[in-house]
Design an enzyme around this catalytic site. Structure first.
Site, short mmCIF file in Angstrom:
data_model
loop_
_atom_site.label_atom_id
_atom_site.label_comp_id
_atom_site.label_asym_id
_atom_site.label_seq_id
_atom_site.Cartn_x
_atom_site.Cartn_y
_atom_site.Cartn_z
N GLY A 46 -24.32 -10.14 -23.49
CA GLY A 46 -25.58 -10.71 -23.04
C GLY A 46 -26.40 -11.16 -24.25
N GLN A 51 -33.98 -12.95 -28.94
CA GLN A 51 -33.10 -12.61 -30.06
C GLN A 51 -32.78 -13.80 -30.95
OE1 GLN A 51 -30.30 -10.54 -27.19
NE2 GLN A 51 -29.98 -9.29 -29.02
N CYS A 92 -26.54 -3.28 -29.36
CA CYS A 92 -27.40 -4.47 -29.34
C CYS A 92 -27.06 -5.35 -30.54
CB CYS A 92 -28.87 -4.07 -29.40
SG CYS A 92 -29.99 -5.48 -29.34
N LEU A 93 -26.91 -6.63 -30.29
CA LEU A 93 -26.59 -7.57 -31.37
C LEU A 93 -27.71 -7.63 -32.41
CD1 LEU A 93 -25.12 -10.48 -29.21
CD2 LEU A 93 -23.84 -8.89 -30.68
N HIS A 134 -31.32 -4.41 -20.04
CA HIS A 134 -31.42 -4.48 -21.51
C HIS A 134 -32.01 -5.83 -21.94
CE1 HIS A 134 -29.41 -3.81 -25.63
NE2 HIS A 134 -29.65 -5.10 -25.65
N GLU A 135 -31.55 -6.91 -21.30
CA GLU A 135 -32.02 -8.26 -21.68
C GLU A 135 -33.47 -8.49 -21.26
OE1 GLU A 135 -30.15 -9.33 -23.73
OE2 GLU A 135 -28.17 -8.62 -23.17
N HIS A 138 -35.68 -7.10 -23.77
CA HIS A 138 -35.88 -8.01 -24.92
C HIS A 138 -36.99 -9.01 -24.63
CE1 HIS A 138 -32.80 -7.01 -27.87
NE2 HIS A 138 -31.81 -7.10 -26.99
O1 GNR Z 1 -23.13 -7.07 -26.38
C1 GNR Z 1 -23.85 -6.19 -25.94
N1 GNR Z 1 -23.29 -5.07 -25.43
C2 GNR Z 1 -23.99 -4.11 -24.71
C3 GNR Z 1 -23.37 -2.90 -24.47
C4 GNR Z 1 -24.01 -1.93 -23.75
C5 GNR Z 1 -25.27 -2.16 -23.25
C6 GNR Z 1 -25.93 -3.35 -23.50
C7 GNR Z 1 -25.28 -4.33 -24.21
S1 GNR Z 1 -26.08 -5.84 -24.49
C8 GNR Z 1 -25.32 -6.32 -26.01
C9 GNR Z 1 -25.76 -7.71 -26.41
C10 GNR Z 1 -27.25 -7.68 -26.71
O2 GNR Z 1 -27.74 -7.14 -27.65
N2 GNR Z 1 -28.02 -8.24 -25.82
O3 GNR Z 1 -29.35 -8.21 -25.98
NI NI Z 2 -29.78 -6.49 -27.23
#
Ligand code: GNR
Ligand code: NI
Length: 168
Positions: A46, A51, A92-93, A134-135, A138
């Site tokens: 995601g 980001q 998270c990236l 999670h997104e 952000h």
């Molecule tokens: O790639 C991603 N893997 C992930 C794994 C577990 C819970 C959430 C994520 S989201 C993350 C990509 C990201 O940072 N999205 O904002």
């Molecule tokens: Ni993230």
């Protein structure tokens, strides 16, 4: 298509609250396409516009094994959440190498616009539920590390500061 640069924690721009998209036009579709390319290249499941330093309410997600089921959420709203919650180890990236157990509602209903500006609703469970929450965090300026204890957050900040000093 372009792979965009991803902001890394601690960067204050990750805490900006994104604004709603007022019109889903070609500019937004171009951004969605660049965000998808950035997510697949990373690779991640995601990506939120925040980001890539664009503070508009846009998310791309692909939780499929084959990486061929792109989902686009513009102006996403959680309209219902399950009472029961689940712990999941998230990455998270924007915080590479860090994993944190985060507790969230197990299932959520999300209403959003697609890349044609059409409203849709999805009842998310499993990895999609974790990822969409999670997104949306952000877009609201919240990064996964903010679920860590204050002690773990300060250790993480110290570790990142040290790594940056050593890299010069
Ligand atoms: O790639 C991603 N893997 C992930 C794994 C577990 C819970 C959430 C994520 S989201 C993350 C990509 C990201 O940072 N999205 O904002
Ligand atoms: Ni993230």
């Amino acid at each position: 298509m372009t792979v965009l640069d991803i902001l890394h924690f601690p960067d204050s721009r990750l805490h900006q609250v994104a604004k709603p998209v007022s019109q889903v036009d070609d500019r937004i579709r171009q951004l969605v396409s660049d965000m998808a390319e950035t997510m697949y290249a990373a690779p991640g499941i995601g990506l939120a516009a925040t980001q890539v330093n664009v503070h508009e309410r846009i998310i791309v997600i692909d939780v499929s094994e084959e990486r061929d089921e792109l989902r686009v959420f513009i102006n996403p709203e959680i309209t219902a959440s399950s009472e029961d919650c689940k712990l999941f180890e998230e990455g998270c990236l924007s915080v590479p190498g860090v994993y944190a157990e985060v507790e969230r509602p197990d299932r959520v209903s999300v209403r959003a616009l697609d890349e044609n500006g059409k409203t849709f609703v999805v009842n998310a469970d499993g990895l999609l539920s974790v990822c969409v929450q999670h997104e949306i965090d952000h877009l609201n300026g919240r990064v996964m590390v903010q679920y860590l204890s204050r002690l773990k957050q300060s250790r993480l900040r110290a570790r990142i500061a040290k790594a940056e000093r050593e890299l010069g």
